[in-house]
Design an enzyme around this catalytic site. Structure first.
Site, PDB file in Angstrom:
ATOM      1  CG  ASP A  11      19.219 101.944  84.993  1.00  0.00           C
ATOM      2  OD1 ASP A  11      19.861 101.377  85.914  1.00  0.00           O
ATOM      3  OD2 ASP A  11      19.747 102.767  84.215  1.00  0.00           O
ATOM      4  CG  ASP A  16      21.155  98.499  86.891  1.00  0.00           C
ATOM      5  OD1 ASP A  16      20.658  99.341  87.629  1.00  0.00           O
ATOM      6  OD2 ASP A  16      21.860  98.805  85.914  1.00  0.00           O
ATOM      7  CG  ASN A  41      21.897 101.297  82.174  1.00  0.00           C
ATOM      8  OD1 ASN A  41      22.702 102.212  82.035  1.00  0.00           O
ATOM      9  ND2 ASN A  41      21.856 100.534  83.247  1.00  0.00           N
ATOM     10  CB  THR A 127      21.384 100.553  91.125  1.00  0.00           C
ATOM     11  OG1 THR A 127      20.369  99.782  90.481  1.00  0.00           O
ATOM     12  CG2 THR A 127      21.629 100.043  92.518  1.00  0.00           C
ATOM     13  CG  PHE A 169      24.037 106.816  82.596  1.00  0.00           C
ATOM     14  CD1 PHE A 169      23.874 107.202  81.275  1.00  0.00           C
ATOM     15  CD2 PHE A 169      23.031 106.052  83.184  1.00  0.00           C
ATOM     16  CE1 PHE A 169      22.736 106.847  80.554  1.00  0.00           C
ATOM     17  CE2 PHE A 169      21.886 105.695  82.478  1.00  0.00           C
ATOM     18  CZ  PHE A 169      21.745 106.096  81.163  1.00  0.00           C
ATOM     19  CG  ASN A 170      22.705 105.798  87.620  1.00  0.00           C
ATOM     20  OD1 ASN A 170      22.321 105.365  86.535  1.00  0.00           O
ATOM     21  ND2 ASN A 170      23.219 105.021  88.566  1.00  0.00           N
ATOM     22  CG  HIS A 243      29.220 101.317  87.676  1.00  0.00           C
ATOM     23  ND1 HIS A 243      30.252 102.201  87.848  1.00  0.00           N
ATOM     24  CD2 HIS A 243      29.181 101.063  86.343  1.00  0.00           C
ATOM     25  CE1 HIS A 243      30.800 102.485  86.682  1.00  0.00           C
ATOM     26  NE2 HIS A 243      30.176 101.802  85.751  1.00  0.00           N
ATOM     27  CG  ASP A 244      24.139  99.694  89.250  1.00  0.00           C
ATOM     28  OD1 ASP A 244      24.609 100.811  89.550  1.00  0.00           O
ATOM     29  OD2 ASP A 244      23.455  99.510  88.222  1.00  0.00           O
TER      30      ASP A 244
HETATM   31  C1  BDR Z   1      25.711 103.749  86.266  1.00  0.00           C
HETATM   32  O1  BDR Z   1      25.158 103.995  84.977  1.00  0.00           O
HETATM   33  C2  BDR Z   1      24.672 102.820  84.401  1.00  0.00           C
HETATM   34  O2  BDR Z   1      25.165 102.664  83.114  1.00  0.00           O
HETATM   35  C3  BDR Z   1      25.079 101.679  85.303  1.00  0.00           C
HETATM   36  O3  BDR Z   1      24.039 100.731  85.371  1.00  0.00           O
HETATM   37  C4  BDR Z   1      25.325 102.340  86.632  1.00  0.00           C
HETATM   38  O4  BDR Z   1      24.152 102.376  87.427  1.00  0.00           O
HETATM   39  C5  BDR Z   1      27.196 103.992  86.216  1.00  0.00           C
HETATM   40  O5  BDR Z   1      27.464 105.303  85.813  1.00  0.00           O
HETATM   41 CA    CA Z   2      22.172 101.133  86.849  1.00  0.00          CA
END
Ligand code: BDR
Ligand code: CA
Length: 312
Positions: A11, A16, A41, A127, A169-170, A243-244
């Site tokens: 996303d 990402d 996102n 991701t 978040f994810n 993160h990703d």
């Molecule tokens: C995840 O949430 C999104 O904002 C980032 O792309 C990542 O995949 C981190 O919590």
């Molecule tokens: Ca992401």
């Protein structure tokens, strides 16, 4: 070399986007069967566009991009423009890409591709919110044996939530889809905030990427400088967590990480803790250990790998 067949589900989102640039720079290691996109996102029309921009930037217009679900299975869509900016990839030049979006829906592509493959043959790399993957598994369970492994970014245990006190978040975005994935009984590795909060894009690391002096390096610097503004304030850290790209790093060099097989389930009901990843890290239940929960990263090794791949 034996290429690993992968489907990336994402996303974009700056992190990402960097993950895509890293994966696209590894043609010897990865046969990218498709990039599927999901709302997260930012809305779906932007995530699919951003994925195509990254393919063009990487010179990889041979890779197909698909658009999938525009909202979670049961809940309203939550977006994160406060973190990623209006475009999702603020920090780079955003333009209408010329490479086409595939007509097929991402969920149909995932199902068709897996059904047409041998058992244990395809690695899924999600991701973003798990809506596309969860929908595909729910709609066509026959795809499951074809999955070799799933390596996903999501969840949190020691670090707590980044979007609510309990949830990352994810997973928060689509807990129902995430729970389907947790219960799929295929090899599963989870890259949670516990790991990604060790992958900080410090100023020193930004300067190392800037020194690449390439269009890709400049794009990554632009995105990271934007991303850093929000998260450095939030966490009080020297740089934001990247993160990703940790998913791709795990596939390339798993020895950079430490993990433990744990039972992991998702809270799908409670309004207070929705999207919480309940991780039985200490084995206090006898529930099946369904996931390799990563908790430690060699951050210098990770950035050395990332920068090395971005060079190409
Ligand atoms: C995840 O949430 C999104 O904002 C980032 O792309 C990542 O995949 C981190 O919590
Ligand atoms: Ca992401």
């Amino acid at each position: 070399m034996n290429q690993r067949k992968i489907i990336i589900d994402c996303d974009p989102g700056q992190d990402d986007a960097v993950m895509l640039l890293m994966a696209l720079a590894c043609p010897d290691e990865f046969d990218i069967l498709g990039i599927t996109t999901v709302a997260g996102n930012v809305p779906l029309d932007l995530t699919q566009r951003n994925a195509r921009i990254m393919c063009e930037l990487a010179g990889r217009t041979d890779v197909q991009v698909f658009a999938g679900c525009d909202k979670p299975m049961r809940h309203e869509l939550i977006t994160a423009e406060n973190v990623h900016g209006k475009t999702g990839i603020d920090g780079v030049t955003v333009y209408p890409p010329t490479m086409p979006l595939q007509d097929q829906h991402a969920v149909d592509f995932i199902i068709e591709t897996l059904l047409g493959s041998e058992n244990d043959s395809i690695t899924l790399v999600p991701t973003g919110p798990l809506t596309n993957i969860g929908q595909a598994m729910a709609r066509q369970p026959d795809i499951l044996p074809r999955i070799k492994e799933i390596v996903l970014m999501g969840g949190a245990m020691r670090e707590g939530g980044n979007t609510t006190p309990s949830a990352e978040f994810n997973i928060l975005e689509d807990p129902d889809a995430a729970q389907i994935v947790m219960q799929c009984e295929r090899p599963l590795t989870i890259v949670p905030l516990d790991v990604t909060h060790q992958a900080l894009v410090s100023q020193k690391r930004i300067e190392q990427i800037r020194a690449l002096d390439t269009p890709v390096g400049a794009a990554v610097v632009g995105m990271m400088e934007f991303f850093n503004r929000f998260d450095s304030d939030k966490y009080g850290s020297d740089g934001a967590p990247l993160h990703d790209p940790c998913t791709i790093a795990y596939l390339l060099e798993p020895e950079l990480f430490e993990g433990k097989m744990c039972n992991v389930e998702i809270e799908t009901g409670s309004p207070l803790t929705r999207g919480h990843t309940a991780v039985d890290f200490w084995g206090v239940t006898d529930k099946v250990r369904n996931a390799n929960w990563l908790y430690k990263l060699d951050a210098d090794g990770f950035f050395a790998l990332l920068i090395d791949r971005l060079k190409s």
